[in-house]
Design an enzyme around this catalytic site. Structure first.
Site, PDB file in Angstrom:
ATOM      1  N   ARG A 181     -59.490  -9.035  38.290  1.00 24.00           N
ATOM      2  CA  ARG A 181     -60.023  -9.289  39.636  1.00 24.00           C
ATOM      3  C   ARG A 181     -59.136  -8.659  40.696  1.00 24.00           C
ATOM      4  NH1 ARG A 181     -59.890 -15.380  39.905  1.00 24.00           N
ATOM      5  NH2 ARG A 181     -60.646 -15.082  42.018  1.00 24.00           N
ATOM      6  N   LYS A 204     -56.767 -24.076  35.224  1.00 24.61           N
ATOM      7  CA  LYS A 204     -55.323 -24.319  35.103  1.00 24.61           C
ATOM      8  C   LYS A 204     -54.986 -25.779  35.385  1.00 24.61           C
ATOM      9  CE  LYS A 204     -53.940 -21.049  37.991  1.00 24.61           C
ATOM     10  NZ  LYS A 204     -54.895 -20.002  38.354  1.00 24.61           N
ATOM     11  N   ASP A 257     -57.522 -17.015  32.132  1.00 25.41           N
ATOM     12  CA  ASP A 257     -57.362 -16.878  33.574  1.00 25.41           C
ATOM     13  C   ASP A 257     -56.420 -15.733  33.916  1.00 25.41           C
ATOM     14  OD1 ASP A 257     -57.579 -17.792  36.397  1.00 25.41           O
ATOM     15  OD2 ASP A 257     -55.448 -18.176  36.110  1.00 25.41           O
TER      16      ASP A 257
END
Length: 447
Positions: A176, A195, A169
């Protein structure tokens, strides 16, 4: 999921497949996530795939597979040694959104365990870790054994994401952030859920915000993301619910880290603003229901009210602060929290009724003061903030303060004051409709 053979796929084929609207298999998605995490796939190829996802979307199966792969890219906590259900809450973020600090001790005082891995503020939204760190000495960077010890001792613990939890992530989000691919609901879902599921919880209550201070301004976008996250969690065997809640104005009256801690302590003592108290009771009710501590949501809300009235929720918060190294004297006397002494009022330029507030601008004003961060590496001043006096529907006289800026100097306050003045819309007549604080609940019976 079985580990794919590294020679099984070509990244360019997977980019092309998604670009052309195809659905990737779980093995293909697992291959991409593994390659991203270990550096085997270059950033430019992952960035191309992320943009293809933004443009083409993902199926529910792909979203679940991406979440699963990101979750298992690192450590998944095992909390099976704890004797009761483990329940957490996640908010998509807003202005004055401080419910975690109330919910963790409240629900723990009701017999459940609340392992909460939280984040920092970025942009106009505040972060739970920043609020906690305004308590002198409070430690959010605990090792896993320390996390276990605090959880076992007082039923709740609030920490930041460790290096070993969902490392995919962190890598994907960094990409991103610089490639204009943050907004995809599928990628947001996988980021949040990977998460949260790594915490080892049995159930998760989602607070999905909508309105001018939320990331999802339109309610239909908030509902879509909420349904996606609920279904993804259920596919992984978790009890899930999402509440769609209003963020058209700040939650409570305080915006700013130490100020928000002070307001949380008021609620834990049975006081505080009605909207903040009511939202916490709704969220806690669902946490108790999903954690099997109450037979119905209504019973869970009643239990929440009783725990706050008994003083047990405040005592549990005080205990958690002490276990995590915080100075409990500031919990007993919140006036000792960091506080900027300089005050600048933002007066109303006209009389009438507050019909709307550009809530995001209120959050941005706090960032301008130093109470938030534009970039991840920015530092935060816990002492500054905004006290909101007038909210939607309130009557205001000309010259009456709409809010008060807490800062260190007039020059520091000037740009924030200009922004706050423009964020209020005042009309001769009150707003026609009162917006519901909790718009709807998305539970498994809904799909």
């Amino acid at each position: 999921m079985s580990q794919p053979n590294v020679s099984q796929f070509r990244v360019i084929d997977l980019i092309r497949k998604k670009r052309d609207g195809g659905a990737l298999s779980g093995e293909e998605i697992g291959y991409l996530v593994e390659g991203c995490t270990d550096g085997g796939i270059p950033d430019y190829q992952m960035a191309a795939w992320l943009m293809a996802v933004v443009l083409r979307g993902m199926t529910r199966e792909e979203t679940a597979a991406l979440t699963h792969a990101m979750l298992h890219s690192g450590e998944v906590l095992d909390l099976s040694f704890l004797p009761a259900k483990k329940v957490d809450k996640h908010s998509t973020g807003g202005v004055g959104d401080k419910t975690s600090l109330i919910l963790a001790p409240l629900v723990a005082a009701g017999g459940l365990f609340v392992p909460m891995i939280s984040g920092r503020g970025l942009g106009h939204t505040g972060g739970t870790l920043d609020k906690l760190e305004s308590i002198p000495g409070f430690r959010v960077a605990l090792s896993v054994p320390e996390f276990h010890r605090v959880l076992k001792a007082c039923g709740c613990c609030m920490i930041g994401q460790t290096e070993k939890i969902a490392p995919a992530d962190r890598k994907l989000y960094a990409l991103r952030d610089v490639t204009a691919t943050v907004e995809s609901p599928y990628l947001i879902c996988a980021s949040i859920m990977s998460k949260k599921l790594a915490e080892g919880t049995d159930a998760l209550v989602l607070d999905v915000k909508t309105g001018s201070g939320a990331f999802m301004k339109k309610e239909e976008d908030a509902v879509f993301l909420a349904e996606l996250m609920v279904e993804t969690g259920e596919r992984m065997g978790k009890e899930m619910v999402a509440l769609i809640t209003d963020m058209s104005q700040p939650l409570g009256h305080m915006v700013g880290n130490a100020l928000e801690v002070q307001e949380c302590i008021e609620v834990l003592h049975g006081g505080g603003p009605e909207d903040l108290r009511e939202l916490c009771l709704h969220l806690a009710a669902w946490m108790f229901f999903l954690g099997a501590a109450s037979k119905t949501v209504a019973e869970g809300k009643l239990l929440s009210e009783q725990i706050i009235a008994s003083g047990k929720a405040f005592e549990r918060f005080r205990q958690m602060v002490e276990f995590q190294g915080g100075d409990i004297s500031v919990i007993d006397d919140p006036t000792r929290l960091p506080g900027a002494e300089h005050r600048v009022e933002v007066p109303s330029l006209q009389g009438g009724f507050v019909t709307s507030i550009e809530c995001e601008d209120v959050g941005t004003a706090c960032v301008i003061l130093g109470g938030g961060r534009e970039r991840k590496e920015d530092s935060v001043d816990p002492a500054v903030g905004i006290v909101v006096h007038k909210k939607i529907g309130d009557r205001v006289e000309p010259g009456e303060p709409l809010c008060t800026i807490r800062c260190h100097s007039d020059s520091q306050a000037a740009p924030a004051k200009t922004l706050l003045e423009a964020s209020y819309h005042i009309s001769a007549t009150p707003p026609a409709h009162k917006t519901s604080l909790v718009r709807r609940a998305i539970y498994k019976a809904d799909h």
